[in-house]
Design an enzyme around this catalytic site. Sequence first.
Site, mmCIF file in Angstrom:
data_model
loop_
_atom_site.group_PDB
_atom_site.id
_atom_site.type_symbol
_atom_site.label_atom_id
_atom_site.label_comp_id
_atom_site.label_asym_id
_atom_site.label_seq_id
_atom_site.Cartn_x
_atom_site.Cartn_y
_atom_site.Cartn_z
ATOM 1 N N HIS A 167 0.832 -1.206 0.000
ATOM 2 C CA HIS A 167 0.000 0.000 0.000
ATOM 3 C C HIS A 167 0.868 1.258 0.000
ATOM 4 C CE1 HIS A 167 -3.693 2.315 0.890
ATOM 5 N NE2 HIS A 167 -2.859 3.113 1.542
ATOM 6 N N GLU A 168 1.809 1.323 0.932
ATOM 7 C CA GLU A 168 2.661 2.513 1.031
ATOM 8 C C GLU A 168 3.616 2.616 -0.160
ATOM 9 O OE1 GLU A 168 1.877 4.725 3.038
ATOM 10 O OE2 GLU A 168 0.522 3.520 4.264
ATOM 11 N N HIS A 221 1.883 4.574 -2.843
ATOM 12 C CA HIS A 221 1.999 6.029 -2.618
ATOM 13 C C HIS A 221 3.412 6.519 -2.941
ATOM 14 C CE1 HIS A 221 -1.936 6.383 -0.910
ATOM 15 N NE2 HIS A 221 -1.666 5.672 0.171
#
Length: 341
Positions: free
Chosen positions: A17-18, A21
């Site tokens: 997920h990170e 980003h």
Amino acid sequence: MNIVVAILIFGLLVLVHELGHFLAARKNGILVEEFAIGMGPKLVGIKRGDTLYSIRLLPFGGYCKMLGEDEAVEDDPRAFSNKSVGARMVVIVAGAAFNILLAFIFACIIVGNMGDYTTTIDKVTKGSPAYDAGMKSGDKIVKIDNHNIVSYDEIGLYINLKKGEALDITYKRDGKTYVANIKPVEQDGRHLIGISPTKMNQGNIFQIIKYGFIKVIFWIKTVFISLGMIFRGQVTRQDFGGPVRIISEISKGYTESVKYGIKQVFMTISSYIVLLSANLGVMNLLPLPALDGGRFVFLLIEAIRRKPINREKEAYVNYIGFVLLMVLMVFMLFNDFSNVF
């Protein structure tokens, strides 16, 4: 070992997920100040260029801290706040997109190794509700009540959600459409209509991709079905599960799968990754403050108004949302301990 496996799964979901980003930020020329896995006090960290890469004490969560994410930074073109609305939107949704991509990859791995079932009937048990309604081998189920069916898992889901009530099952045979009103029977706590499905062509890469995609769509639809049940008051405290309960369920699945060898262990872990990663991706895009979906709403409003929203007000709303999210987490932990122990 059970706990280690569960933490590794959580760690992978957060990392991916990170990473979404992070890569989107770097692609758009945004300075990432810290890329962290875990929350709380820093255990270890290493700085490369302008970015600190760290691992923190609590294995739940993580973050990608970008320059100017929560405040305006006028004098640095690398600040998040100084990028176009479109670039910021891409960065915000990238985390959830990576989670859904991860779910898809592992869904394809599962389908490639274990196969999957289609919505076409292989056999109908004699004397069963489906048999009495006239259904036959080769019939393709396309709808249950008002729900379009794309996955065999959906058939069992919608049948069991009705808890034994009669359903209108729409199916196709020889190009014609038929509707049968069928009342399931209960067996070992489950509701059944007496059908078994055909299996997809496991050796066909296009079939693997197709049914991997269908599996992810099923879990995404399940998230929205669950949210609808919550808003309609159709769930109890015992139905909710947070980190502790998830770890408990992963531990049970791991312990059971160990009996059947390393391949079954990997398939079980993969199933949890598909379920949790698809859920994380969808839940994170809900339009709630402190979540990526909430931030996306602010950006959407900015795009429509063609001018940014007051940063202090946006930060205040996100802060309130974060506090409420932490309160919810405390409730979930208390609920988990009361349910599990």
